[in-house]
Design a protein around this motif. Structure first.
Motif, short mmCIF file in Angstrom:
data_model
loop_
_atom_site.label_atom_id
_atom_site.label_comp_id
_atom_site.label_asym_id
_atom_site.label_seq_id
_atom_site.Cartn_x
_atom_site.Cartn_y
_atom_site.Cartn_z
N ALA A 1 0.82 -1.21 0.00
CA ALA A 1 0.00 0.00 0.00
C ALA A 1 0.85 1.26 0.00
N SER B 1 -1.65 -6.98 12.80
CA SER B 1 -2.32 -5.78 12.31
C SER B 1 -3.71 -5.64 12.92
N SER C 1 -0.45 -12.08 4.25
CA SER C 1 -1.85 -12.49 4.33
C SER C 1 -2.62 -11.99 3.12
N MET D 1 -4.57 -2.34 14.94
CA MET D 1 -5.60 -1.42 14.43
C MET D 1 -6.63 -1.12 15.50
N ASP E 1 5.02 -1.21 6.02
CA ASP E 1 3.78 -1.77 6.53
C ASP E 1 3.94 -2.06 8.03
N ALA E 2 3.22 -3.06 8.53
CA ALA E 2 3.28 -3.35 9.97
C ALA E 2 4.51 -4.18 10.30
N LYS F 1 -2.21 3.74 3.29
CA LYS F 1 -2.39 2.57 4.14
C LYS F 1 -3.80 2.40 4.70
N TYR F 2 -4.20 1.15 4.78
CA TYR F 2 -5.41 0.74 5.50
C TYR F 2 -4.99 0.54 6.95
N SER G 1 -8.56 -11.23 4.85
CA SER G 1 -7.61 -10.21 5.32
C SER G 1 -7.93 -8.98 4.50
N GLY G 2 -8.11 -7.84 5.16
CA GLY G 2 -8.56 -6.64 4.46
C GLY G 2 -7.74 -6.37 3.21
N SER G 3 -6.41 -6.30 3.37
CA SER G 3 -5.56 -5.92 2.25
C SER G 3 -5.57 -6.95 1.12
N PHE H 1 0.85 6.92 9.01
CA PHE H 1 0.41 5.64 9.58
C PHE H 1 1.27 5.27 10.79
N ARG I 1 -7.05 -6.21 -2.41
CA ARG I 1 -6.32 -5.46 -3.45
C ARG I 1 -5.42 -6.37 -4.29
O1 PMV Z 1 -4.81 -6.82 5.75
P1 PMV Z 1 -4.16 -6.73 7.08
O2 PMV Z 1 -5.12 -6.94 8.18
O3 PMV Z 1 -2.94 -7.59 7.20
O4 PMV Z 1 -3.65 -5.20 7.29
C1 PMV Z 1 -2.68 -4.61 6.49
C2 PMV Z 1 -2.29 -3.28 6.98
C3 PMV Z 1 -1.11 -2.61 6.31
O5 PMV Z 1 -0.34 -3.56 5.61
C4 PMV Z 1 -0.23 -1.99 7.37
C5 PMV Z 1 -1.56 -1.51 5.38
C6 PMV Z 1 -2.15 -1.92 4.06
O6 PMV Z 1 -2.99 -1.16 3.57
O7 PMV Z 1 -1.76 -2.94 3.48
#
Ligand code: PMV
Length: 350
Positions: A16, A210, A123, A214, A304-305, A19-20, A155-157, A262, A160
């Motif tokens: 990203a 994450s 993820s 979050m 990222d994280a 960032k989410y 996983s949210g990201s 972030f 994409r």
């Molecule tokens: O999809 P997750 O829950 O692993 O969160 C990803 C969060 C970041 O990688 C830090 C930011 C992003 O948008 O990918």
């Protein structure tokens, strides 16, 4: 012998640039802000996944990641399995000749070609590949937008990683998450000389996941509210314009500022979350030096994280960016051997 039905796919990592960070619904993985990423080429960091199903399999679904059996009982994985099975049932209801796959136990086998859970978006590629492999197995329509809605729940990201190139994730507003999906900002071919170098500072598992990070940020950070409501919406627009205009200076500036924002909300979380370390900060300084020498932004960092740096640049600046990192860091403490490997990302048009 009962038949084994099988399908394979690969999904690339996405990194990203907006960032989410923050969930408005933790169960459905609905974000508090939209985000935007660049998907790596399939030749770089990716997950390869094979999904199969058979009446000869043990009754429980299973998932093997890099040879290790994973727990599939979690709500995230279950949500993906459930949604995909429901879509397969629709196929079976419409076509009486379609084999009855939805009720068969699933076996999913995944391999990452990079460190898992080290802030390298493992993820994202993992759930994107899982969802697409099962969708292929079930012969579901392969609409990436629709699959992104399912992968988001893993996983949210991950939503994409179902598109190549430059990808947005619209936060949406519906309570059921039906409008929280990925969309294509531009295909990789639109800006095909984009490159990245990834500095693997640490391949260790991150200490704050994450999801838990979050949630603590949303609950405790006072910076968070303005980031979600003002900063990110403005940057989403600036970033999409920069990509459309192939304007690297704006792309780079917004990328770096959003990474800083972030990580500032992480530091503003109580107790604070530290994803960056001294080596990460040295990488930031190095990028600043490269840009100062060039007299303009030719390199952009983002984190990222985890402590690993992803540095975006254009192919024509390869020598000044990736080259500088490689020569300067190779013999420096913290950058050689186990703690500092450079993996080159290549965003060739797919
Ligand atoms: O999809 P997750 O829950 O692993 O969160 C990803 C969060 C970041 O990688 C830090 C930011 C992003 O948008 O990918």
């Amino acid at each position: 012998m009962s038949e084994i039905f099988r399908a394979s796919t690969t999904a690339p990592v996405n990194i990203a640039v907006i960032k989410y960070w923050g969930k408005r619904d933790a169960k459905l993985n609905l974000p508090t802000n939209s985000s935007l990423s660049v998907t790596l080429s399939q030749n770089d960091l990716r997950t390869h996944t094979t999904a199969s199903c058979s009446s000869s399999y043990p009754a429980e679904d299973s998932l093997l990641l890099n040879g290790k059996l994973q727990d599939v009982s979690g709500a995230r994985t279950q949500a993906c399995f459930r949604e995909l099975r429901a879509l397969r049932k629709e196929v079976e209801a419409k076509d009486s000749n379609a084999p009855k796959l939805a009720d068969l136990p699933l076996k999913v086998v995944s391999e990452n070609n990079f460190p898992t859970a080290a802030g390298l978006a493992s993820s994202a590629a993992g759930f994107a590949a899982l969802v697409r492999a099962i969708a292929n197995l079930y012969e579901l329509p392969a609409d990436p937008t629709e699959l992104s809605r399912i992968a988001r729940q893993g996983s949210g990201s991950a939503c994409r990683s179902l598109f190549g190139g430059y990808v947005g994730w619209e936060q949406g507003s519906a309570a059921d998450g039906s409008d929280s999906k990925a969309f294509e900002v531009a295909p990789a071919s639109h800006w095909s000389n984009m490159r990245a170098v990834i500095l693997v500072v640490s391949a260790a598992k991150k200490d704050v996941s994450s999801t838990s990070g979050m949630q603590t940020t949303v609950a405790t950070s006072s910076l968070f509210a303005s980031r979600a409501s003002e900063t990110v919406p403005r940057r989403m627009k600036e970033m999409q314009d920069a990509i459309k205009n192939k304007d690297f200076e704006t792309f780079g500036k917004v990328t770096m500022m959003d990474s800083n924002s972030f990580h500032a909300t992480c530091l503003d979380t109580y107790p604070p979350i530290f994803y960056l370390n001294d080596v990460s900060r040295a990488a930031i300084k190095m990028v600043e030096q490269i840009n100062n020498t060039a007299g303009k932004i030719i390199a952009a960092y983002t984190f990222d994280a985890g402590p690993n740096a992803v540095i975006y640049y254009l192919e024509e600046n390869e020598k000044h960016v990736a080259g500088v990192f490689k020569t300067l860091l190779a013999d420096k403490d913290g950058w050689s051997g186990e703690r500092g490997a450079a993996i080159e990302g290549n965003y060739e048009a797919a």
